[in-house]
Design an enzyme around this catalytic site. Structure first.
Site, PDB file in Angstrom:
ATOM      1  N   ASN A  68     -10.326   0.489   1.378  1.00 53.48           N
ATOM      2  CA  ASN A  68      -8.872   0.571   1.218  1.00 53.48           C
ATOM      3  C   ASN A  68      -8.527   0.129  -0.199  1.00 53.48           C
ATOM      4  O   ASN A  68      -8.599  -1.058  -0.525  1.00 53.48           O
ATOM      5  CB  ASN A  68      -8.210  -0.334   2.263  1.00 53.48           C
ATOM      6  CG  ASN A  68      -6.688  -0.330   2.160  1.00 53.48           C
ATOM      7  OD1 ASN A  68      -6.124   0.156   1.184  1.00 53.48           O
ATOM      8  ND2 ASN A  68      -6.034  -0.896   3.155  1.00 53.48           N
ATOM      9  N   HIS A  70      -2.920   7.523   3.451  1.00 57.93           N
ATOM     10  CA  HIS A  70      -3.451   6.283   2.871  1.00 57.93           C
ATOM     11  C   HIS A  70      -4.749   5.937   3.600  1.00 57.93           C
ATOM     12  O   HIS A  70      -4.836   6.048   4.822  1.00 57.93           O
ATOM     13  CB  HIS A  70      -2.411   5.170   3.034  1.00 57.93           C
ATOM     14  CG  HIS A  70      -2.941   3.809   2.729  1.00 57.93           C
ATOM     15  ND1 HIS A  70      -3.669   3.534   1.593  1.00 57.93           N
ATOM     16  CD2 HIS A  70      -2.861   2.633   3.418  1.00 57.93           C
ATOM     17  CE1 HIS A  70      -4.014   2.261   1.605  1.00 57.93           C
ATOM     18  NE2 HIS A  70      -3.538   1.687   2.697  1.00 57.93           N
ATOM     19  N   CYS A 114       0.811  -1.224   0.000  1.00 56.78           N
ATOM     20  CA  CYS A 114       0.000   0.000   0.000  1.00 56.78           C
ATOM     21  C   CYS A 114       0.844   1.274   0.000  1.00 56.78           C
ATOM     22  O   CYS A 114       0.319   2.357  -0.253  1.00 56.78           O
ATOM     23  CB  CYS A 114      -0.953   0.013   1.191  1.00 56.78           C
ATOM     24  SG  CYS A 114      -2.090  -1.369   1.206  1.00 56.78           S
TER      25      CYS A 114
HETATM   26  O1  UT7 Z   1      -3.436  -0.933   3.810  1.00 55.50           O
HETATM   27  C1  UT7 Z   1      -2.952  -2.054   4.475  1.00 55.50           C
HETATM   28  C2  UT7 Z   1      -2.920  -1.822   5.891  1.00 55.50           C
HETATM   29  N1  UT7 Z   1      -4.036  -2.436   6.586  1.00 55.50           N
HETATM   30  C3  UT7 Z   1      -4.518  -1.815   7.661  1.00 55.50           C
HETATM   31  O2  UT7 Z   1      -4.126  -0.722   7.964  1.00 55.50           O
HETATM   32  C4  UT7 Z   1      -5.515  -2.516   8.527  1.00 55.50           C
HETATM   33  C5  UT7 Z   1      -5.172  -2.239   9.966  1.00 55.50           C
HETATM   34  N2  UT7 Z   1      -6.069  -2.892  10.891  1.00 55.50           N
HETATM   35  C6  UT7 Z   1      -7.338  -2.468  11.064  1.00 55.50           C
HETATM   36  O3  UT7 Z   1      -7.800  -1.557  10.410  1.00 55.50           O
HETATM   37  C7  UT7 Z   1      -8.150  -3.132  12.140  1.00 55.50           C
HETATM   38  O4  UT7 Z   1      -7.293  -3.921  12.935  1.00 55.50           O
HETATM   39  C8  UT7 Z   1      -9.288  -4.027  11.582  1.00 55.50           C
HETATM   40  C9  UT7 Z   1     -10.361  -3.157  10.959  1.00 55.50           C
HETATM   41  C10 UT7 Z   1      -8.745  -5.014  10.565  1.00 55.50           C
HETATM   42  C11 UT7 Z   1      -9.933  -4.799  12.727  1.00 55.50           C
HETATM   43  O5  UT7 Z   1     -10.417  -3.899  13.717  1.00 55.50           O
HETATM   44  P1  UT7 Z   1     -10.091  -4.156  15.262  1.00 55.50           P
HETATM   45  O6  UT7 Z   1     -10.786  -3.116  16.015  1.00 55.50           O
HETATM   46  O7  UT7 Z   1      -8.592  -4.269  15.375  1.00 55.50           O
HETATM   47  O8  UT7 Z   1     -10.819  -5.540  15.519  1.00 55.50           O
HETATM   48  P2  UT7 Z   1     -10.174  -6.892  15.999  1.00 55.50           P
HETATM   49  O9  UT7 Z   1      -9.373  -7.527  14.935  1.00 55.50           O
HETATM   50  O10 UT7 Z   1      -9.544  -6.665  17.324  1.00 55.50           O
HETATM   51  O11 UT7 Z   1     -11.492  -7.766  16.199  1.00 55.50           O
HETATM   52  C12 UT7 Z   1     -12.489  -7.417  17.160  1.00 55.50           C
HETATM   53  C13 UT7 Z   1     -13.626  -8.415  17.054  1.00 55.50           C
HETATM   54  C14 UT7 Z   1     -13.166  -9.856  17.012  1.00 55.50           C
HETATM   55  O12 UT7 Z   1     -14.096 -10.636  17.743  1.00 55.50           O
HETATM   56  P3  UT7 Z   1     -13.761 -11.081  19.242  1.00 55.50           P
HETATM   57  O13 UT7 Z   1     -12.490 -11.860  19.153  1.00 55.50           O
HETATM   58  O14 UT7 Z   1     -13.606  -9.788  20.013  1.00 55.50           O
HETATM   59  O15 UT7 Z   1     -14.954 -11.873  19.606  1.00 55.50           O
HETATM   60  C15 UT7 Z   1     -13.256 -10.219  15.557  1.00 55.50           C
HETATM   61  O16 UT7 Z   1     -13.471 -11.601  15.350  1.00 55.50           O
HETATM   62  O17 UT7 Z   1     -14.338  -8.196  15.835  1.00 55.50           O
HETATM   63  C16 UT7 Z   1     -14.454  -9.418  15.115  1.00 55.50           C
HETATM   64  N3  UT7 Z   1     -14.454  -9.123  13.687  1.00 55.50           N
HETATM   65  C17 UT7 Z   1     -15.576  -8.819  13.021  1.00 55.50           C
HETATM   66  N4  UT7 Z   1     -16.858  -8.749  13.393  1.00 55.50           N
HETATM   67  C18 UT7 Z   1     -17.764  -8.409  12.467  1.00 55.50           C
HETATM   68  C19 UT7 Z   1     -13.395  -9.053  12.850  1.00 55.50           C
HETATM   69  N5  UT7 Z   1     -13.820  -8.718  11.625  1.00 55.50           N
HETATM   70  C20 UT7 Z   1     -15.170  -8.572  11.701  1.00 55.50           C
HETATM   71  C21 UT7 Z   1     -16.154  -8.227  10.768  1.00 55.50           C
HETATM   72  N6  UT7 Z   1     -17.431  -8.150  11.197  1.00 55.50           N
HETATM   73  N7  UT7 Z   1     -15.878  -7.960   9.487  1.00 55.50           N
END
Ligand code: UT7
Length: 329
Positions: free
Chosen positions: A286, A256, A115
């Site tokens: 993204n 970005h 990216c």
């Molecule tokens: O350009 C490339 C660079 N990429 C990025 O910059 C991405 C960077 N990361 C992020 O933007 C965030 O980490 C995410 C958006 C990917 C995830 O957000 P988060 O607040 O870090 O969530 P998490 O991974 O800590 O997950 C929280 C909960 C989990 O459930 P439990 O374990 O708390 O029960 C996940 O399983 O949310 C769950 N979860 C979802 N729920 C509904 C993960 N994805 C989803 C989803 N819908 N799509």
């Protein structure tokens, strides 16, 4: 001797027609508009049609940039494409774009910096102009990331979108205008946090790589989030202060577009009021290497990016890599 400055002479963008909303995704995935909206800021994204590859999107953006500059494809000395979803491992997507737009025989190559690729490609193009080796360089960020996504993985499927943006670089003519400088870097300790594991020489394609779903993008979202919220403000500050300027001098900040929460944290750390920060992640998700040029184009059309403005752009992504560019528009 002073370094010859390069400027962005024109911008062109293209996004595929098909709009996929969060509600559309939640029909087949255990997710919701509420979760995606609050955790990422994304409401919808564009998805390329079957058979529509990165070069097809990039070529349309390229044609639009050339039209805006009233330049002909045959005038180009070089095409540099940044993409994490190239048509093929080789030949370069830039050479395919060159053929699609009828550019003749300019130099053409790709940059692989995930990216961050658009910023690295801008830096490469700027260097060719500064050294006098090229006068017209087209830098294209082109992504059909949807083709690399595991649509059964809610952790990645909701984040990405397709699109392309191209900028035409030329030698600057006006006093003080053009690209001022870059901050580029990479931390290889984070290489495993974001990757597309198979299909290269490390894990060549096999029955196992296909059944193990290793030909799709994989990400440790939390680690990348942690990295991004640190690096964006550090890199942005380095490029601004490294050129003797202050954050208050910046007219518009174009980061970005990976997650609105990352953008908000960076803006707060850098002391930018919301009006100085540009975002369109809500509509495109993204788009990796296309996200910054898509913002440049929209910001210019909305009158938020004007001639003479000091623009700060910062990208980050797999590597884990980062890059900032400071320019006088
Ligand atoms: O350009 C490339 C660079 N990429 C990025 O910059 C991405 C960077 N990361 C992020 O933007 C965030 O980490 C995410 C958006 C990917 C995830 O957000 P988060 O607040 O870090 O969530 P998490 O991974 O800590 O997950 C929280 C909960 C989990 O459930 P439990 O374990 O708390 O029960 C996940 O399983 O949310 C769950 N979860 C979802 N729920 C509904 C993960 N994805 C989803 C989803 N819908 N799509």
């Amino acid at each position: 001797m002073t370094r010859r400055r390069a400027k962005v002479a024109a911008v062109g963008t293209y996004v595929p027609e098909r709009v996929v909303t969060n509600d559309d995704l939640s029909l087949n995935l255990d997710t919701s508009d509420e979760w995606i909206g609050t955790r990422t800021g994304i409401r919808q994204r564009r998805i390329a049609a079957d058979g529509q590859a990165a070069s097809d999107l990039g070529a349309e953006a390229a044609r639009r940039a050339l039209k805006a500059a009233q330049a002909q494809p045959g005038e180009l000395d070089m095409i540099i494409t940044a993409s994490l979803s190239p048509d093929m491992l080789f030949p370069a997507t830039a050479s395919l774009i060159s053929g699609l737009i009828g550019a003749g025989s300019p130099a053409a190559f790709d940059i692989s910096a995930a990216c961050t690729g658009f910023i690295y490609a801008l830096a490469a193009g700027e260097s060719f102009i500064a050294s006098g080796r090229a006068d017209k360089v087209l830098v294209v960020g082109a992504e059909a990331v949807s083709k690399m996504i595991d649509w059964s993985d809610r952790a990645t499927a909701v984040l990405f979108g397709d699109g392309a943006g191209a900028v035409l670089l030329e030698p600057a003519s006006g006093e003080g205008e053009g690209i001022i400088g870059f901050d580029l870097g990479n931390d290889p300790a984070g290489a495993a946090e974001l990757s597309l594991p198979a299909g290269g020489s490390r894990l060549p394609a096999s029955q196992e790589t296909v059944s193990g779903r290793q030909h799709f993008l994989r990400m440790n979202g939390r680690e990348v989030f942690r990295f991004a919220t640190r690096i964006v403000s550090e890199s942005a500050r380095r490029v601004v202060e490294g050129h003797g300027l202050r954050m208050e001098d910046v007219d518009i900040f174009i980061p970005h577009q990976a997650n609105i929460r990352i953008i908000d944290v960076a803006a707060r750390k850098l002391g930018f009021e919301p009006g100085k920060v540009f975002s369109n992640i809500e509509r495109y998700g993204n788009t990796s290497c296309a996200s910054i040029p898509l913002c440049l184009d929209e910001a210019e059309r909305q009158g938020r990016l004007r001639k003479g403005d000091l623009v700060l752009m910062t990208g980050f992504g797999a590597g884990l890599s980062w890059g900032s560019c400071l320019a006088r528009w």
